[in-house]
Scaffold this active site. Structure first.
Site, PDB file in Angstrom:
ATOM      1  N   ASP A  37      -8.228  19.969 -12.515  1.00 31.43           N
ATOM      2  CA  ASP A  37      -8.527  18.628 -13.029  1.00 31.43           C
ATOM      3  C   ASP A  37      -8.228  18.659 -14.529  1.00 31.43           C
ATOM      4  OD1 ASP A  37      -9.700  16.365 -14.153  1.00 31.43           O
ATOM      5  OD2 ASP A  37     -11.351  16.323 -12.717  1.00 31.43           O
ATOM      6  N   LYS A  58      -9.525   7.686 -18.258  1.00 32.57           N
ATOM      7  CA  LYS A  58      -9.903   8.235 -19.555  1.00 32.57           C
ATOM      8  C   LYS A  58      -8.724   8.112 -20.533  1.00 32.57           C
ATOM      9  CE  LYS A  58     -13.461   9.058 -17.052  1.00 32.57           C
ATOM     10  NZ  LYS A  58     -13.753  10.303 -16.363  1.00 32.57           N
ATOM     11  N   ARG A  98       0.832  -1.209   0.000  1.00 29.63           N
ATOM     12  CA  ARG A  98       0.000   0.000   0.000  1.00 29.63           C
ATOM     13  C   ARG A  98       0.867   1.260   0.000  1.00 29.63           C
ATOM     14  NH1 ARG A  98      -2.451  -0.630   4.566  1.00 29.63           N
ATOM     15  NH2 ARG A  98      -1.244   0.944   5.664  1.00 29.63           N
ATOM     16  N   TYR A 141     -16.873  17.839 -13.285  1.00 30.73           N
ATOM     17  CA  TYR A 141     -17.326  16.448 -13.344  1.00 30.73           C
ATOM     18  C   TYR A 141     -18.425  16.209 -12.291  1.00 30.73           C
ATOM     19  CZ  TYR A 141     -17.030  11.375 -13.032  1.00 30.73           C
ATOM     20  OH  TYR A 141     -17.326  10.035 -13.021  1.00 30.73           O
TER      21      TYR A 141
HETATM   22  C1  LIG Z   1     -14.083  10.594 -15.010  1.00 32.77           C
HETATM   23  C2  LIG Z   1     -13.667  11.869 -14.428  1.00 32.77           C
HETATM   24  C3  LIG Z   1     -13.365  11.972 -13.067  1.00 32.77           C
HETATM   25  C4  LIG Z   1     -13.497  10.803 -12.119  1.00 32.77           C
HETATM   26  O1  LIG Z   1     -12.573   9.812 -12.393  1.00 32.77           O
HETATM   27  P1  LIG Z   1     -12.790   8.252 -12.059  1.00 32.77           P
HETATM   28  O2  LIG Z   1     -11.562   7.634 -12.570  1.00 32.77           O
HETATM   29  O3  LIG Z   1     -14.025   7.831 -12.786  1.00 32.77           O
HETATM   30  O4  LIG Z   1     -12.958   8.160 -10.585  1.00 32.77           O
HETATM   31  C5  LIG Z   1     -12.928  13.191 -12.588  1.00 32.77           C
HETATM   32  N1  LIG Z   1     -12.820  14.259 -13.398  1.00 32.77           N
HETATM   33  C6  LIG Z   1     -13.117  14.199 -14.711  1.00 32.77           C
HETATM   34  C7  LIG Z   1     -12.982  15.424 -15.543  1.00 32.77           C
HETATM   35  C8  LIG Z   1     -13.566  13.007 -15.267  1.00 32.77           C
HETATM   36  O5  LIG Z   1     -13.868  12.963 -16.567  1.00 32.77           O
END
Ligand SMILES: *Cc1c(COP(=O)(O)O)cnc(C)c1O
Length: 407
Positions: free
Chosen positions: A184, A209, A61, A113
């Site tokens: 983000d 993504k 971890r 998001y």
């Molecule tokens: C998908 C997404 C998240 C969350 O990510 P996960 O991997 O699904 O937890 C956060 N910010 C953006 C812009 C996203 O597209």
């Protein structure tokens, strides 16, 4: 883990281009066998040489060599000193929010998001961390800051409106008020945009993504340069335990190697798709970074290397989206983005369902808006599929209208 602790730094006299960094960001040449692909270290625990001294790895971890490679690759592409790998984008975001305490205040773009929006509403709120959602972050000014404002949080381009916000300008404003800027950067990735270099303090990613890129990985990252803040986040990462697994670290390393060529191809497709959608009679508006104003187009050009691979479009009144989604032959209706395959979704009832209806209206997201994550397929096939489904969705309504007329 801190970059370069166990790896030779790349030669500063030979700064690799970003498309080389995606391939070579975590070179395997320092492993014992010279394996070109990083091995997956599944061992949960590591032998210690003596009772007083831990080696570089002790417990899964806390530290793991495969995760270290993945963290190195993501850090290097961001030109960041540190990166931390998590089990999801939300785990990375939740870890960053551990930094804030009751009585602190955060200014956030309202256009984020859905899961992050829910985190503010249902987790930070009850924890008594105060926040304000700013409908249009380009209007952010000194007057929005309170004495207890500790951070500004944003996504640019925003999801799903593709509005663009000036990272350098907002960083300057935040710093003037002693606040951190957290970006983000999921939609752009370090290949197209480097928020830390533009003045942001912390970058977060859903690597589910584009970094993964094949719709088969759940992962998240934090990148940053500040070592104190890194140590704090490392402590949370180890204590909360939502770490990126060895196997998922491997999948990340496999995915990131083709990030540049995937995005190059996706961006080519995006340009063609924008052109085709703008001409389609069923479409009222196409949203892509810079669509909103010439100013935003200039900002996007200044701070990023392209438009990315996510766009949105609004259909004209009467175009039946149910029919559109049903008639698509190649493109699937699904949430998520950044994979090799094209996906469409309707944000109001899917990705942005946690938002109250009036808030969605305020940021300009209505039921007739479709988000389109453009894949790497042949652009003519993408355009053909979209066009034929849109045409049927429009005609089905004309038939319906005529029926109404006859009555
Ligand atoms: C998908 C997404 C998240 C969350 O990510 P996960 O991997 O699904 O937890 C956060 N910010 C953006 C812009 C996203 O597209």
């Amino acid at each position: 883990m801190t970059k370069d602790q166990f790896e030779k730094p790349l030669d500063p006299e030979f700064p690799l281009h970003d498309d080389s960094l995606t391939v070579q960001g975590a070179p395997a040449r320092h492993n014992e066998y010279g394996a070109i692909m990083a091995p997956i270290f599944l061992s949960t625990t590591y032998r210690l040489e003596d009772i007083n001294q831990a080696g570089p790895y002790e417990y899964i971890r806390t530290q793991n060599p495969t995760r270290q490679k993945a963290e190195d690759a993501v850090a290097r592409l961001d030109h960041a000193d540190h990166a931390l790998g998590f089990a999801s984008g939300m785990a990375a975001i939740a870890t960053v929010f551990e930094h804030f305490h009751p009585g602190d205040h955060i200014l956030s773009s309202a256009n984020i998001y859905g899961g992050t929006y829910r985190f503010f509403l249902d987790i930070l709120g009850p924890r008594k961390v105060d926040y304000d959602f700013i409908t249009d972050l380009s209007t952010l000014s000194d007057a929005d800051f309170k004495p207890n404002t500790k951070a500004v949080f944003l996504e640019t381009p925003a999801n799903p409106t593709l509005r663009v916000y000036d990272i350098a300008k907002i960083a300057e404003l935040a710093h003037r008020h002693g606040a951190l800027l957290i970006v983000d950067n999921t939609f752009m990735t370090g290949y197209l945009q480097k928020p830390l270099a533009l003045g942001a303090d912390v970058t977060v990613y859903s690597a589910t993504k584009f970094y993964g890129g094949h719709a088969d990985l759940n992962a998240g990252f934090i990148t940053l340069n500040d070592t104190d803040l890194y140590n704090e986040f490392f402590f949370y990462q180890n204590t909360l335990g939502a770490t990126l697994s060895p196997f998922d670290s491997y999948t990340l390393l496999r995915g990131i190697r083709t990030l540049a060529i995937r995005l190059d191809r996706q961006q080519e497709n995006v340009k063609a798709v924008i052109g085709a959608l703008e001409k389609h009679p069923a479409v009222s508006q196409v949203l892509y970074p810079g669509w909103y104003s010439p100013d935003e187009a200039v900002i996007q050009k200044k701070q990023a290397k392209g438009l990315g691979a996510v766009i949105s479009f609004a259909v004209k009144p009467g175009v039946d989206l149910g029919v559109f989604f049903e008639k698509l032959q190649m493109i699937d209706l699904a949430v998520s983005l950044g994979g090799v395959e094209s996906l469409v979704c309707r944000p109001t009832t899917m990705t942005h369902a946690p938002y109250p209806k009036d808030k969605l209206k305020e940021i300009g997201v209505r039921d007739n808006l479709v988000r389109f994550a453009v894949g790497i397929e042949n652009k003519d096939d993408i355009i053909y599929d979209l066009s034929q489904a849109l045409t049927i969705a429009q005609e089905s309504d004309e038939v319906l209208d005529k029926k109404v007329d006859i009555q």
